[in-house]
Design a protein around this motif. Structure first.
Motif, PDB file in Angstrom:
ATOM      1  N   ASP A 175       0.856  -1.186   0.000  1.00 21.26           N
ATOM      2  CA  ASP A 175       0.000   0.000   0.000  1.00 21.26           C
ATOM      3  C   ASP A 175       0.887   1.231   0.000  1.00 21.26           C
ATOM      4  O   ASP A 175       2.014   1.197   0.489  1.00 21.26           O
ATOM      5  N   GLY A 176       0.369   2.318  -0.546  1.00 30.19           N
ATOM      6  CA  GLY A 176       1.103   3.565  -0.575  1.00 30.19           C
ATOM      7  C   GLY A 176       0.543   4.560   0.425  1.00 30.19           C
ATOM      8  O   GLY A 176      -0.069   4.192   1.425  1.00 30.19           O
ATOM      9  N   LEU A 177       0.740   5.861   0.134  1.00 30.14           N
ATOM     10  CA  LEU A 177       0.297   6.919   1.035  1.00 30.14           C
ATOM     11  C   LEU A 177      -0.829   7.741   0.424  1.00 30.14           C
ATOM     12  O   LEU A 177      -1.017   8.893   0.805  1.00 30.14           O
ATOM     13  N   GLY A 178      -1.562   7.147  -0.529  1.00 26.81           N
ATOM     14  CA  GLY A 178      -2.608   7.917  -1.200  1.00 26.81           C
ATOM     15  C   GLY A 178      -3.620   8.511  -0.243  1.00 26.81           C
ATOM     16  O   GLY A 178      -3.963   9.701  -0.314  1.00 26.81           O
ATOM     17  N   SER A 179      -4.112   7.724   0.691  1.00 23.34           N
ATOM     18  CA  SER A 179      -5.124   8.226   1.622  1.00 23.34           C
ATOM     19  C   SER A 179      -4.545   9.217   2.612  1.00 23.34           C
ATOM     20  O   SER A 179      -5.260  10.083   3.121  1.00 23.34           O
TER      21      SER A 179
END
Length: 918
Positions: free
Chosen positions: A426-430
């Motif tokens: 998962d990335g840091l989009g949210s």
């Protein structure tokens, strides 16, 4: 007061026709006519006011500790006269009578100069910048016995030499006031005041010690023969002699160690004022202080006393069998360690981690358990014993911490997204989407900073750290913080301030818009300034801000047009409450011209002027913010020899005379980066090498300190001077354990290749400590890691030996990595990580991989190695080559390293082997 007076108390009483056991209900008696020295003990464990008793933690050992220390000093200083005023007798009226009786007795013998020694132990308090000692009649919120009041009592007695030992909360404020009041009346060198804690600090005691921390530390120092040997040469009578002030350095280090171990890692730093001397002669019958129990034996000893050997053995065996299936354990420093075990535990291990690998999580990384202690949970304890439940966790009920068996441990949302980010799931989009609803800004900001530290390419954009950082917009118009709300910023934890400063440093270095970069600096300035207490910046904030300025100085220069204010939006506060932080930020970001000081010496002049203007109001507060800033200027290469000479004179770092005075804390820090003038260096050499014909009087302890300062000069010295230092140190270590001289070796290793036998001795000493002390050994009463002052000095010395030589250092590397892991929460480990980085740089990738693979069962050792690697990974730790084919659990260790880097984001005061001129 070189020797309090000769003879014994019993002899003095017999001379006056008194019995040695005569009652003394008032707590004082008349002074023997042939004695000119008195030791007075003022101590109280309780108060008369029940409301005040209810608002204070009741002491247990203030009186006992003060009496024990007094008994030792009576023997060691040959004092005939002692007066005890304790508990109910400790009232203002009785104190006035005690000192009046002393004065009245002395009227009959005017030729005797009175030497007075006081020991004050009990409660202390402070309000509105005023500190005081609490007598038996103390009242809530009412100022009691201040330093000025104590000075008035001493004047009443007519003392000509005064020594005071203060062990209570906020004692540093009383000590400073007492020294200031007596300094004007008495001769130079006639006053010595020791405070067990700084003005803003609490003083602690602990049941396991049976004393206050400073009291027992000083008691240990004055009754330990080895310290006399270090501090002075043996006397003609055969017993080693020294003076009380020379032993303070040992008591100070020991107090800081005891506070770390027995007060939950709190800070308690004793202080000393004045140049008075109290002669002490060591004697075998001096009363020794009680010794703290061995941390590894204390719990077993208590168990044995309570239930006996058989029951203890059965209990420990059952506990061992239980722990074999115990996989989530709350560790001493807040870690939950996931340990290897039966196959059924595999379901608890996050995907990508093999069972058998130690994986540390913070306690807060576990999902919060239910606070209900219901019947269902009690019934399920049987399943726990059968090995079907996975661990132990803590929760709080009505303000108390309780231990609870936790069913099916799960990671919290915060921990899960750290794991997902580290494993690239998962990335840091949210997080980076600032407008997403129901987001927790503080938690998101911390997570974004942690992610940026280990993988800058996948982290949030630099503008995120500015726009989502501390809300300081309303502070631009504040002209007087005392009359405005601080918008909750003063309530932020020290950790939160560090996180914001790290993020703002990211923003400043990486933003391209000049106005946004300027706003990042403004936010840091306002943040650290609004949290100042009574105009004095908090030490933790200030040191973090100095580290922030270091990062700013490494970034691109902030362009400022000529005749233009660097921070025009700060005009409302730049000349008042944020002037100090604003001027320094302008200097390191935009240059001396933009700061309006011309150059480094100009900045020095400006800072010294501020210290002079504010010293009366701030006291030692002015020194605490000025010296780190000056040290940063020195390391930045903006100061030279002339400025160093000015700093020495202004802050009185050296006084060469009868006797010599050397500042043991700040002088070596400046000496590592600035060169002495020949006059200072010559005086130090005369003391260090006992050069004949010298008018400098110094003990062996002073000589050792002078040699340490010369060693800190390192590369500034001539080869002949370096050889003399090495020869002197080698001669002193011939008969002793080399590790005891770690504090003297650590600077030598920076400019000279240490002899192999020194290095091997340091390695063996630390390795022995690590083998006899289990990993993360803790005090069973407090749960705090055990650390010895001599050990950290030896570790620093070994680190210096790595930084100062370029050959193979495999064993030193492993020892330092294990040592750093055992003392993970200690703040003085930065030199160790830099040394590890140098050592790892000299080794090939295969060797580093093998080192990490050999530590599957110790996540903190792996993390220590990885933290050293961060010093060479410009794009973040996860981009280091070691992660190209590494196991997944190393990526999770990287998240632990990020959290540790933030926790340790502070200005490194003792920066070994680095400087602008080397």
């Amino acid at each position: 007061m070189n020797e309090l007076c000769h003879g014994t108390t019993e002899q003095a009483n017999q001379k006056n026709g008194q019995s040695a056991s005569q009652d003394n209900p008032a707590g004082h008696m008349s002074l023997p006519p042939d004695c000119a020295s008195i030791l007075i003990i003022l101590a109280a464990d309780r108060f008369s006011d029940p409301l005040y008793m209810g608002s204070r933690v009741r002491l247990q050992f203030a009186v006992e500790g003060a009496l024990g220390l007094g008994s030792a000093l009576v023997k060691l200083a040959s004092c005939d006269r002692r007066t005890d005023v304790t508990d109910e007798a400790l009232t203002r009226e009785n104190l006035a009578q005690v000192f009046a009786d002393i004065a009245a007795t002395r009227d009959s013998k005017q030729d005797a100069a009175l030497n007075l020694c006081l020991i004050l132990s009990g409660h202390g308090d402070e309000a509105n910048g005023q500190s005081w000692f609490c007598t038996f009649q103390a009242r809530p919120g009412a100022v009691d016995l201040t330093g000025a009041d104590l000075a008035d009592l001493i004047r009443m007695a007519g003392a000509r030499r005064v020594t005071a030992i203060l062990d209570f909360c906020h004692a540093g404020g009383v000590a400073a006031d007492l020294h200031r009041a007596l300094e004007a009346d008495l001769d130079a060198g006639a006053v010595l005041v020791m405070a067990g804690a700084a003005a803003a600090e609490l003083a602690y005691e602990h049941p396991a010690l049976g004393r206050g921390l400073f009291t027992i530390a000083l008691h240990e120092a004055v009754t330990e023969r080895a310290f006399y040997t270090l501090a002075a040469a043996p006397s003609e009578a055969g017993g080693p002699r020294t003076d009380l002030a020379s032993l303070f350095v040992f008591a100070r280090e020991r107090t800081e160690q005891l506070a770390y171990v027995y007060a939950g890692g709190k800070r308690q730093a004793p202080e000393i004022y004045g140049a008075g001397r109290v002669g002490l002669t060591w004697t075998a019958d001096a009363i020794a202080p009680p010794k703290a129990p061995e941390p590894r034996r204390a719990f077993a000893s208590r168990l044995r006393r309570i239930v006996g050997w058989s029951a203890t053995l059965a209990l420990l065996t059952g506990g061992l069998l239980f722990l074999l299936q115990y996989h989530l354990t709350v560790g001493p420093e807040g870690w939950v360690e996931m340990r290897a075990g039966p196959p059924w535990m595999a379901s608890l291990v996050p995907q990508g981690i093999n069972v058998g690998v130690q994986f540390p999580l913070a306690v807060t990384d576990l999902a919060t358990p239910s606070p209900r202690w219901d019947e269902r949970r009690i019934a399920q304890r049987a399943e726990l014993l059968a090995g079907q439940i996975g661990g132990l966790a803590t929760h709080t009920i009505e303000g108390r911490e309780n231990w609870e068996f936790k069913l099916w441990p799960e990671l919290s949302r915060e921990a899960q997204r750290r794991v997902d980010f580290a494993l690239a799931r998962d990335g840091l989009g949210s997080v980076c989407a600032a407008n997403e609803p129901r987001r927790d800004r503080a938690r998101d900001y911390q997570f974004a900073v942690e992610a940026a530290l280990i993988d800058r390419k996948r982290a949030c954009a630099p503008v995120f750290f500015l726009e989502q950082g501390p809300e300081v917009e309303a502070l631009y118009t504040v002209t007087n913080p005392a009359t405005h709300l601080d918008f909750g910023l003063s309530e932020l934890s020290d950790q939160a301030i560090r996180i914001y400063l790290v993020g703002l440093a990211f923003a400043y270095r990486e933003l391209t818009d000049p106005d946004l970069r300027r706003r990042a600096l403004e936010a840091a300035i306002l943040l650290v300034s609004i949290r100042a207490e009574k105009g004095v910046v908090r030490e933790a904030d200030w040191l973090a801000y100095m580290r922030f300025l270091e990062d700013v100085a490494k970034g691109p220069r902030l362009d400022v047009a000529a005749d233009t204010a660097t921070f025009p939006r700060l005009n409302a506060c730049a000349r008042s409450w944020c002037e100090l932080a604003e001027k320094l930020a302008a200097f390191f970001a935009a240059g001396a011209g933009a700061a309006g000081v011309g150059n480094g010496p100009g900045m020095l002049t400006w800072l010294i002027a501020r210290v002079t203007d504010r010293r009366d109001a701030e006291g030692d507060g002015a020194r605490s913010w000025a010296l780190p800033a000056l040290l940063l200027l020195a390391r930045h290469g903006d100061l030279g020899q002339a400025e160093f000479d000015w700093i020495i004179r202004f802050f009185r770092f050296i006084a060469i005379g009868e006797p010599i005075w050397i500042d043991p804390i700040w002088l070596p820090r400046f000496a590592r980066v600035l060169k002495f003038r020949s006059s200072w260096k010559g005086g130090l050499e005369r003391c260090a090498f006992h050069i004949t014909g010298s008018h400098v009087a110094c003990s062996d302890l002073d000589a050792d300190m002078a040699a340490n300062i010369l060693s800190a000069q390192g590369g500034f010295l001539e080869p002949s001077e370096q050889s003399m230092l090495l020869k002197r140190l080698d001669e002193r270590m011939q008969q002793d354990r080399i590790a005891l001289y770690g504090s003297q070796i650590r600077d030598v290793g920076c400019w000279s290749k240490l002899p192999d036998r020194w290095v091997k001795a340091l390695e063996s000493s630390l390795d022995y400590q690590l083998r006899i002390m289990p990993a993360r050994a803790t005090d069973p009463l407090t749960g705090v890691s055990v650390i010895e002052v001599t050990d950290i000095a030896a570790a620093h010395a070994l680190a210096a030996s790595i930084l100062g030589r370029a050959d193979e250092k495999t064993r030193s590397t492993v020892v330092l990595a294990r040592y750093a892991a055992n003392h993970w929460s200690y703040e003085g480990l930065q030199p160790l990580f830099r040394a590890l980085a140098v050592a790892l740089a000299a080794q090939d990738a295969f060797t580093v991989d093998r080192l990490l693979a050999s530590q599957q069962n110790d996540a903190l050792v792996r993390s220590a190695v990885l933290e050293a690697l961060t010093l060479r990974a410009s794009e973040g730790l996860l981009h280091d080559p070691v992660f190209s084919s590494a196991p997944s659990y190393l990526r999770l260790d990287a998240m632990l390293v990020a959290k540790h880097l933030i926790a340790q984001y502070t200005f490194e005061l003792d920066n070994l082997c680095e400087g602008p001129t080397r």
